[in-house]
Design a protein around this motif. Sequence first.
Motif, PDB file in Angstrom:
ATOM      1  N   ALA A 187     -25.875  10.896 -28.213  1.00 52.64           N
ATOM      2  CA  ALA A 187     -25.665  11.426 -26.864  1.00 52.64           C
ATOM      3  C   ALA A 187     -24.420  12.298 -26.805  1.00 52.64           C
ATOM      4  N   VAL A 188     -23.309  11.840 -27.398  1.00 53.84           N
ATOM      5  CA  VAL A 188     -22.074  12.624 -27.371  1.00 53.84           C
ATOM      6  C   VAL A 188     -22.250  13.912 -28.174  1.00 53.84           C
ATOM      7  N   THR A 189     -22.919  13.830 -29.318  1.00 46.14           N
ATOM      8  CA  THR A 189     -23.167  15.024 -30.128  1.00 46.14           C
ATOM      9  C   THR A 189     -23.980  16.044 -29.345  1.00 46.14           C
ATOM     10  N   TYR A 190     -25.016  15.580 -28.677  1.00 46.82           N
ATOM     11  CA  TYR A 190     -25.844  16.486 -27.874  1.00 46.82           C
ATOM     12  C   TYR A 190     -25.021  17.153 -26.771  1.00 46.82           C
ATOM     13  N   MET A 191     -24.186  16.377 -26.097  1.00 48.74           N
ATOM     14  CA  MET A 191     -23.371  16.940 -25.021  1.00 48.74           C
ATOM     15  C   MET A 191     -22.338  17.926 -25.560  1.00 48.74           C
ATOM     16  N   ARG A 192     -21.818  17.677 -26.749  1.00 48.37           N
ATOM     17  CA  ARG A 192     -20.887  18.621 -27.359  1.00 48.37           C
ATOM     18  C   ARG A 192     -21.605  19.921 -27.698  1.00 48.37           C
ATOM     19  N   GLU A 193     -22.815  19.801 -28.260  1.00 48.79           N
ATOM     20  CA  GLU A 193     -23.548  21.000 -28.684  1.00 48.79           C
ATOM     21  C   GLU A 193     -24.034  21.835 -27.510  1.00 48.79           C
ATOM     22  N   THR A 194     -24.244  21.216 -26.370  1.00 50.57           N
ATOM     23  CA  THR A 194     -24.764  21.923 -25.185  1.00 50.57           C
ATOM     24  C   THR A 194     -23.714  21.997 -24.080  1.00 50.57           C
ATOM     25  N   TYR A 195     -22.459  21.903 -24.430  1.00 48.53           N
ATOM     26  CA  TYR A 195     -21.359  21.813 -23.470  1.00 48.53           C
ATOM     27  C   TYR A 195     -21.381  22.980 -22.477  1.00 48.53           C
ATOM     28  N   GLU A 196     -21.153  22.662 -21.205  1.00 49.62           N
ATOM     29  CA  GLU A 196     -21.053  23.685 -20.158  1.00 49.62           C
ATOM     30  C   GLU A 196     -19.651  23.631 -19.571  1.00 49.62           C
ATOM     31  N   PRO A 197     -18.838  24.677 -19.782  1.00 51.49           N
ATOM     32  CA  PRO A 197     -17.416  24.628 -19.411  1.00 51.49           C
ATOM     33  C   PRO A 197     -17.141  24.592 -17.916  1.00 51.49           C
ATOM     34  N   ASP A 198     -18.100  24.924 -17.091  1.00 56.39           N
ATOM     35  CA  ASP A 198     -17.852  24.925 -15.646  1.00 56.39           C
ATOM     36  C   ASP A 198     -18.245  23.603 -14.991  1.00 56.39           C
ATOM     37  N   ARG A 199     -18.445  22.560 -15.805  1.00 60.23           N
ATOM     38  CA  ARG A 199     -18.863  21.265 -15.274  1.00 60.23           C
ATOM     39  C   ARG A 199     -18.086  20.130 -15.936  1.00 60.23           C
ATOM     40  N   VAL A 200     -18.125  18.963 -15.296  1.00 59.46           N
ATOM     41  CA  VAL A 200     -17.587  17.759 -15.907  1.00 59.46           C
ATOM     42  C   VAL A 200     -18.696  17.160 -16.759  1.00 59.46           C
ATOM     43  N   ASN A 201     -18.578  17.293 -18.070  1.00 59.78           N
ATOM     44  CA  ASN A 201     -19.600  16.835 -19.007  1.00 59.78           C
ATOM     45  C   ASN A 201     -19.304  15.390 -19.398  1.00 59.78           C
ATOM     46  N   LEU A 202     -20.252  14.502 -19.164  1.00 59.63           N
ATOM     47  CA  LEU A 202     -20.001  13.096 -19.493  1.00 59.63           C
ATOM     48  C   LEU A 202     -21.298  12.366 -19.829  1.00 59.63           C
ATOM     49  N   VAL A 203     -21.113  11.261 -20.542  1.00 58.99           N
ATOM     50  CA  VAL A 203     -22.209  10.345 -20.854  1.00 58.99           C
ATOM     51  C   VAL A 203     -21.967   9.062 -20.075  1.00 58.99           C
ATOM     52  N   LEU A 204     -22.949   8.654 -19.286  1.00 56.41           N
ATOM     53  CA  LEU A 204     -22.870   7.388 -18.555  1.00 56.41           C
ATOM     54  C   LEU A 204     -23.688   6.368 -19.324  1.00 56.41           C
ATOM     55  N   LEU A 205     -22.998   5.456 -19.993  1.00 59.62           N
ATOM     56  CA  LEU A 205     -23.644   4.455 -20.850  1.00 59.62           C
ATOM     57  C   LEU A 205     -23.810   3.146 -20.095  1.00 59.62           C
ATOM     58  N   ASN A 206     -25.040   2.660 -20.031  1.00 61.43           N
ATOM     59  CA  ASN A 206     -25.343   1.396 -19.358  1.00 61.43           C
ATOM     60  C   ASN A 206     -25.973   0.441 -20.369  1.00 61.43           C
ATOM     61  N   THR A 207     -25.350  -0.717 -20.581  1.00 58.88           N
ATOM     62  CA  THR A 207     -25.880  -1.669 -21.553  1.00 58.88           C
ATOM     63  C   THR A 207     -25.565  -3.098 -21.140  1.00 58.88           C
ATOM     64  N   ASP A 208     -26.395  -4.039 -21.613  1.00 61.49           N
ATOM     65  CA  ASP A 208     -26.163  -5.449 -21.278  1.00 61.49           C
ATOM     66  C   ASP A 208     -25.855  -6.273 -22.522  1.00 61.49           C
ATOM     67  N   GLY A 209     -25.662  -5.605 -23.671  1.00 61.28           N
ATOM     68  CA  GLY A 209     -25.491  -6.395 -24.878  1.00 61.28           C
ATOM     69  C   GLY A 209     -24.565  -5.765 -25.887  1.00 61.28           C
ATOM     70  N   LEU A 210     -24.789  -6.100 -27.160  1.00 60.84           N
ATOM     71  CA  LEU A 210     -23.992  -5.581 -28.263  1.00 60.84           C
ATOM     72  C   LEU A 210     -24.933  -4.947 -29.281  1.00 60.84           C
ATOM     73  N   ASN A 211     -24.368  -4.137 -30.162  1.00 65.34           N
ATOM     74  CA  ASN A 211     -25.187  -3.416 -31.129  1.00 65.34           C
ATOM     75  C   ASN A 211     -25.949  -4.382 -32.036  1.00 65.34           C
ATOM     76  N   GLU A 212     -27.273  -4.166 -32.164  1.00 65.11           N
ATOM     77  CA  GLU A 212     -28.120  -5.030 -32.995  1.00 65.11           C
ATOM     78  C   GLU A 212     -28.847  -4.243 -34.077  1.00 65.11           C
ATOM     79  N   ASP A 213     -28.425  -2.984 -34.276  1.00 66.80           N
ATOM     80  CA  ASP A 213     -29.081  -2.151 -35.292  1.00 66.80           C
ATOM     81  C   ASP A 213     -28.277  -2.229 -36.585  1.00 66.80           C
TER      82      ASP A 213
END
Length: 553
Positions: A450-476
Amino acid sequence: MHRAHPNAPSTDAPSPGPYRRPVVVLAVVVFALLVALVAVVTVMFARGAATATVPSEADPPGCLPAEIRVTTDPALADVVDAVAADLAAAGAACPPVTITVEPSRATAASLAAGDAPTFDLWIPDSAMWPAWAAAQAERTETPSAGLLVGPTVATSPVVFATTAETAATLGDAPGFATVAGGEVATVMADPGADASSAAALLGLQVVLGGDARAFTALALALDTAATSSASEALAAAGAATSPTLAVTTEHALRAADSSLTAVLPADVTPVVRATVVTPEDANDQAMTAVEQFAGAMVSSPELLAAHGWRGPDGEAFDSATTDVDTAADPAGGANEAEALRTWQMLTAPSRMLSLNDVSGSMREPVTADMRRIDLFEQAAVRAINSLSDDSSLATWVFSSRRIGGQDWQEIDPFGPLGDAAHKERVIETANGLDRLVGGGTGLYDSVLAAVTYMRETYEPDRVNLVLLNTDGLNEDDQGLDLPELLVELEKLRDPSRPVAVIAIGYGPDTDQAALEQIAAATDGAAYQALEPTDIGTVLVDAVTQRGCRPNCG
């Protein structure tokens, strides 16, 4: 004397950065100043220039010891012209003064971008501008010329301009508490384009005691008007059919030749201070010439008054005006610059990628009739509705190996929420996330994607952010671990093109320590909702608090 005009003289500065907004109409306005800027500009001239020698009014002006280039804000151009003319009159062989008239915001933007100063002396209409330029360059890690900020040469108090009828109706002089409480309609120019508005925000901060959350929520709900300058704000106040105040400076009101009455705020009176600024590497001869020029300005109170300015001491023009206290915190310009930055963050449109956990644990019950995913769906719709129409939103989901070995999946591509069809789609997605639930929590690889995608498609006239919603911990266990993720996020970090992760952990099973590290690596923030009733509040809070994170109180 030589005078250049790269920009048409105007008392209105252009918008700061890519986010230009019109005059802001405040029904209820509050402001809280964040942490004061650190190490922004030098407060005093080097080599003793802060205590510039002020010639006696009885002494005739002498030639400057060297030719100097002066860049001045249009609001001070007439004063600078007159001082230069007096100095030139000392003799035909006097070194010339080259004057460039340019809005302070334009000069500050050039300096913030790393351009070399084209002046020996800069006279902005507010000490906010050199502080803003230095802070902006520091924030974006742009190499820039050092600036030395010297003494104040002219001041103008912030006033409420209104009709005589409104002034009489209000009775006791209104204050910033009046404005904050919405007791009367108020117009002011965009703080990003007008120094008086940035100073006014500090006045609001003083009377309201620092409630950043309330200010953020109200700022996002503000209406806008068709006016885009201080003069148009004055015109709007004069034409209003109901009691209305225009927030401006005494100087701007006088320059507009308006019939409105100037009312000094009853509780706090911010003062805009025109100051002298030089490049840090100026040579001794140029510095001496700058000292002499600045001294000639502050020793000409009649000249300042004739053009609507007060001297550094804030003394009244005549019996019709009132003295103001110009005692200033040395960090005042930096505080105003920080206020401006915060306002821009609050009012800039968002470009938000919503990255949502749909692992199997989201089916866990939290009440007798509600699962985690049900509560999140309700909260997500509220969050979407809290964003402005000029914001852009995309929706991704993640769990373990959703598409082959890939943990994440795009559901809705980016689109403006002002597009009714797109807004309807993302709300439908939010309401239907339960259909996508299954698998483990493929957290780390999804965050990096998600962060890589937002960096690659960055728009300088906006607040670019990732809103991460999770209920657990990494299981991969086939993907990144946390240290590897943090290394990759650090590689992607670019202060001049920030992409923050705003992480929200739902319930007691969340690896909140990991979320905090992820947020810190991207200059974001981490939240936690431990109780079912917290989910809606925390999600909307995370969306709207982008202007004061991570210190929203």
